[in-house]
Write a protein that holds these residues in place. Sequence first.
Motif, PDB file in Angstrom:
ATOM      1  N   ASN A  65      40.311  28.833  32.478  1.00 35.86           N
ATOM      2  CA  ASN A  65      39.507  28.519  33.569  1.00 35.86           C
ATOM      3  C   ASN A  65      40.064  28.534  34.873  1.00 35.86           C
ATOM      4  O   ASN A  65      41.413  28.601  34.801  1.00 35.86           O
ATOM      5  CB  ASN A  65      38.491  27.456  33.242  1.00 35.86           C
ATOM      6  CG  ASN A  65      39.496  26.050  33.159  1.00 35.86           C
ATOM      7  OD1 ASN A  65      40.544  26.148  33.692  1.00 35.86           O
ATOM      8  ND2 ASN A  65      38.588  25.106  32.335  1.00 35.86           N
ATOM      9  N   THR A  66      39.336  28.173  36.081  1.00 36.38           N
ATOM     10  CA  THR A  66      40.120  28.084  37.122  1.00 36.38           C
ATOM     11  C   THR A  66      41.102  27.312  37.638  1.00 36.38           C
ATOM     12  O   THR A  66      42.185  27.743  37.926  1.00 36.38           O
ATOM     13  CB  THR A  66      38.871  27.850  38.366  1.00 36.38           C
ATOM     14  OG1 THR A  66      37.783  29.122  38.290  1.00 36.38           O
ATOM     15  CG2 THR A  66      39.193  27.962  39.701  1.00 36.38           C
ATOM     16  N   LEU A 112      36.687  34.041  37.098  1.00 32.59           N
ATOM     17  CA  LEU A 112      37.011  32.739  37.528  1.00 32.59           C
ATOM     18  C   LEU A 112      36.406  32.443  38.913  1.00 32.59           C
ATOM     19  O   LEU A 112      35.886  33.466  39.567  1.00 32.59           O
ATOM     20  CB  LEU A 112      38.443  32.265  37.545  1.00 32.59           C
ATOM     21  CG  LEU A 112      39.034  33.011  36.389  1.00 32.59           C
ATOM     22  CD1 LEU A 112      40.803  32.604  36.428  1.00 32.59           C
ATOM     23  CD2 LEU A 112      38.628  31.785  35.106  1.00 32.59           C
ATOM     24  N   SER A 167      44.226  35.235  31.377  1.00 35.65           N
ATOM     25  CA  SER A 167      42.939  35.920  31.849  1.00 35.65           C
ATOM     26  C   SER A 167      42.554  37.112  31.026  1.00 35.65           C
ATOM     27  O   SER A 167      41.486  37.211  30.785  1.00 35.65           O
ATOM     28  CB  SER A 167      43.314  36.479  33.125  1.00 35.65           C
ATOM     29  OG  SER A 167      43.424  35.254  34.189  1.00 35.65           O
ATOM     30  N   GLU A 220      33.441  28.416  32.402  1.00 36.19           N
ATOM     31  CA  GLU A 220      33.159  29.947  33.217  1.00 36.19           C
ATOM     32  C   GLU A 220      32.085  30.618  32.701  1.00 36.19           C
ATOM     33  O   GLU A 220      31.661  30.470  31.540  1.00 36.19           O
ATOM     34  CB  GLU A 220      34.584  30.732  33.159  1.00 36.19           C
ATOM     35  CG  GLU A 220      35.683  29.914  33.823  1.00 36.19           C
ATOM     36  CD  GLU A 220      35.721  29.292  35.357  1.00 36.19           C
ATOM     37  OE1 GLU A 220      34.887  30.045  35.812  1.00 36.19           O
ATOM     38  OE2 GLU A 220      36.530  28.474  35.422  1.00 36.19           O
TER      39      GLU A 220
END
Length: 543
Positions: free
Chosen positions: A449-450, A130, A442, A519
């Motif tokens: 995603n971030t 990320l 994660s 990502e």
Amino acid sequence: MIALSLSTLAAAADAESQSNPVLNISIFLAFVAITLFIVIRASRNNATAADYYAGGRSFTGPQNGFAITGDYLSAASFLGIVGAIAINGYDGFLYSIGFLVAWLVALLLVAELMRNTGKFTMADVLSFRLKQRPVRMAAAATTLAVCFFYLLAQMAGAGGLVSLLLGINDKLGQSVVVAVVGGLMILYVLIGGMKGTTWVQIVKAFLLVGAAIAMTIWVLILNGFDLSRVLQSAVDNSVATPAVAILAPGLQYGSNPLDFISLSIALVLGTAGLPHVLMRFYTVPTAKEARRSVVWAIWLIGGFYLLTLVLGYGAAALVGSDTIQNAPGGVNSAAPLLALELGGPLLLGFVSAIAFATILAVVAGLTITAAASFAHDIYSNVIKKGKGDPDAEVKIARRTVVVIGVLAVLGGIGVQGQNIAFLVALAFAVAASANLPTILYSLYWKRFNTRGAVWSMVGGLAAAVLLIVFSPVMSGTPTSMLGADVNFAIFPLKNPGIVSIPLGFALGWLGTVTSQRQEDPELAAEMDVRSLTGHGAETATEH
């Protein structure tokens, strides 16, 4: 008649514990000297950041298994749970069950994958595929928050324990004790780093498990190895109404079952989000050694939690719940008072020294985790953008240790008298709300995603902390931190887990599905390979 015998026992216990201050302080100082010697010896090879943060990845599986046990069996396990069982019986033992089941969740879903993917901190894993800056900043914030809540619990235990050992009853004396503990903690971490801290954890685990086994056998010998006699004596000495309620569910949580559900969720899911426990897996050289350490930890931790049942009810039977509640340190003094009843001042001093070792080892582990998170994630990777000098990073970590130590002392003075296991449950709720959703997403969700990571961590952390602030924990009841005179409690539950944990997961999902950002698929593929095989984990570099 029972009230008279309890007050007589209390007076006798108090007099006996205070009649040997030289003995008590000698045992205490001897232990500090021995552990400080270990820390100084271990610190001689702290040449690099890897040495300071991860002990040079030089520990074997069994060694790390004992160190994990030392990290996990905090003052909440020894002092808080034994006291909770002594006072609340069945409901107190729920902490033991929750902590043990939580460990299994952490091992099955998170631990080895985290170790294979990361380098030094939890944020290494969360930011692997990320965007670095926002994810590392959010992860560092959640790590510092969890460590702070956990430190509060350990400081509460330190104040009560040493106050009992030295016969200190006033608030000022307990505050001085907390300040001394904070000073020792800072000294240990500044000198020893992770290597010194790990060896203290190993020694502490040997002593703690050994003392628990010895005291359990002693209690059973006095009762002819008949557990039913222990339980009957606990009922006879209970102040619960009716007394037999100490053996049944509901004494503590019967009036609000939602509180129990919320606590259970926080306990079971919290461990997998505790940064200082997860960081322990970075101290072994290979994934095989990580798995070996897990096996050792399971046996040691599981066995210890079974012993707390006998120790808790044994304290209720031999000391009495009324005596425990009125002692310096309150409910947290059950285990030391049981030691006093079994073996007199000598055993009290020895058990108190072990409990003090427990607190020192855990606060050292928490402090180095928090310092590593700030120095490695914020300073090195956000401020210096991954180009910082490792020596400067370690210097920043050491300065952070001092700041965290001072904050822990100030917070610890404010929570004196609170049950440690209860305070740790709050840390578990914060960890499960802020860290666990992002960790699982994660590791297991390729689309994550971030935005999802930042929303999950920041939102989960904010929700958990705000709900704690506006709950009966902070104000509105005689047992609240601010007392009954101040009342701004609008959230009815004492643990926020039932609301904040699902919210953390929901925010992670919502942030991801509403973001158009994709990502890097190559980094996602690399993370998959590394998490499953461990390939490249020892030589991980920032991307």
